[in-house]
Design a protein around this motif. Structure first.
Motif, PDB file in Angstrom:
ATOM      1  N   ALA A  95       0.786  -1.179  -0.613  1.00  0.00           N
ATOM      2  CA  ALA A  95       0.495  -0.252   0.278  1.00  0.00           C
ATOM      3  C   ALA A  95       0.937   1.203   0.138  1.00  0.00           C
ATOM      4  N   MET A  96       0.532   1.860  -0.809  1.00  0.00           N
ATOM      5  CA  MET A  96       1.071   3.194  -0.279  1.00  0.00           C
ATOM      6  C   MET A  96      -0.030   4.729   0.375  1.00  0.00           C
ATOM      7  N   GLY A  97       0.616   5.329   0.812  1.00  0.00           N
ATOM      8  CA  GLY A  97      -0.091   6.331   1.448  1.00  0.00           C
ATOM      9  C   GLY A  97      -0.314   6.096   3.043  1.00  0.00           C
ATOM     10  N   GLN A  98       0.459   5.624   3.803  1.00  0.00           N
ATOM     11  CA  GLN A  98       0.124   4.998   4.600  1.00  0.00           C
ATOM     12  C   GLN A  98       1.021   5.738   5.693  1.00  0.00           C
ATOM     13  N   HIS A  99       1.583   6.881   5.328  1.00  0.00           N
ATOM     14  CA  HIS A  99       2.765   7.358   6.753  1.00  0.00           C
ATOM     15  C   HIS A  99       3.279   8.327   5.249  1.00  0.00           C
ATOM     16  N   THR A 100       3.798   9.430   6.121  1.00  0.00           N
ATOM     17  CA  THR A 100       4.385  10.884   5.524  1.00  0.00           C
ATOM     18  C   THR A 100       5.435  10.444   5.662  1.00  0.00           C
ATOM     19  N   LEU A 101       6.534  11.189   5.326  1.00  0.00           N
ATOM     20  CA  LEU A 101       7.810  11.212   4.929  1.00  0.00           C
ATOM     21  C   LEU A 101       8.051  11.538   6.457  1.00  0.00           C
ATOM     22  N   ALA A 102       7.771  12.313   7.329  1.00  0.00           N
ATOM     23  CA  ALA A 102       8.818  12.947   8.194  1.00  0.00           C
ATOM     24  C   ALA A 102       8.495  10.933   9.102  1.00  0.00           C
ATOM     25  N   GLU A 103       6.897  10.548   9.389  1.00  0.00           N
ATOM     26  CA  GLU A 103       6.788   9.227   9.665  1.00  0.00           C
ATOM     27  C   GLU A 103       7.792   8.341   9.147  1.00  0.00           C
ATOM     28  N   ALA A 104       8.320   8.379   8.214  1.00  0.00           N
ATOM     29  CA  ALA A 104       8.215   7.353   8.107  1.00  0.00           C
ATOM     30  C   ALA A 104      10.146   7.625   8.540  1.00  0.00           C
ATOM     31  N   LEU A 105      10.433   8.566   8.408  1.00  0.00           N
ATOM     32  CA  LEU A 105      12.131   8.189   9.359  1.00  0.00           C
ATOM     33  C   LEU A 105      11.682   8.243  11.016  1.00  0.00           C
ATOM     34  N   LYS A 106      11.127   8.511  11.341  1.00  0.00           N
ATOM     35  CA  LYS A 106      10.526   7.853  13.037  1.00  0.00           C
ATOM     36  C   LYS A 106      10.792   6.418  12.986  1.00  0.00           C
ATOM     37  N   MET A 107       9.587   5.910  11.876  1.00  0.00           N
ATOM     38  CA  MET A 107       9.953   4.575  12.322  1.00  0.00           C
ATOM     39  C   MET A 107      10.906   3.606  11.732  1.00  0.00           C
TER      40      MET A 107
END
Length: 121
Positions: A95-107
């Motif tokens: 899936a796409m669109g489940q997180h923002t770039l900022a959330e991706a970095l935190k994850m």
């Protein structure tokens, strides 16, 4: 030839970035997270003028799964590779669109961001 599993709401990642050796052994997972972000989804939707909900890609490996995509995309199909030097051809979707770039970095920082060695000390 088997029928395609590609759907109109899917974008295919033809080539992704190879990551050179680094102190962060799972840096390639950050690239996958960025490619599935809401920002990447919006760029794809603007480029193709249609709704994009999924991403698909192919990986070649001598292992039955790709460590780069494992846990981030779903392995849809595993078959023998027709490319010399590789044992498996692996089809991944997610899936796409489940997180923002900022959330991706935190994850990524939370799960894989610890360096394996300390350089420059």
């Amino acid at each position: 030839m088997a029928p395609s599993t590609f759907t109109p709401d899917e974008v295919y990642v033809l080539s992704d970035f190879a990551v050179a050796p680094t102190d962060y052994p799972r840096l390639s997972k950050l690239i996958v997270l960025a490619a599935t972000s809401t920002e990447a989804q919006l760029l794809c939707q603007r480029s193709f003028s249609r709704r994009i909900r999924r991403v698909a890609t192919t990986a070649f490996s001598n292992n039955p799964v790709s460590m780069k995509y494992r846990g981030l995309l779903r392995l849809n199909k595993r078959s023998p590779s027709n490319e010399e030097g590789w044992r498996y051809q692996l089809q991944y979707q997610g899936a796409m669109g489940q997180h923002t770039l900022a959330e991706a970095l935190k994850m990524w920082v939370k799960r894989w961001g610890a360096p394996m060695t300390k350089t420059g000390v």
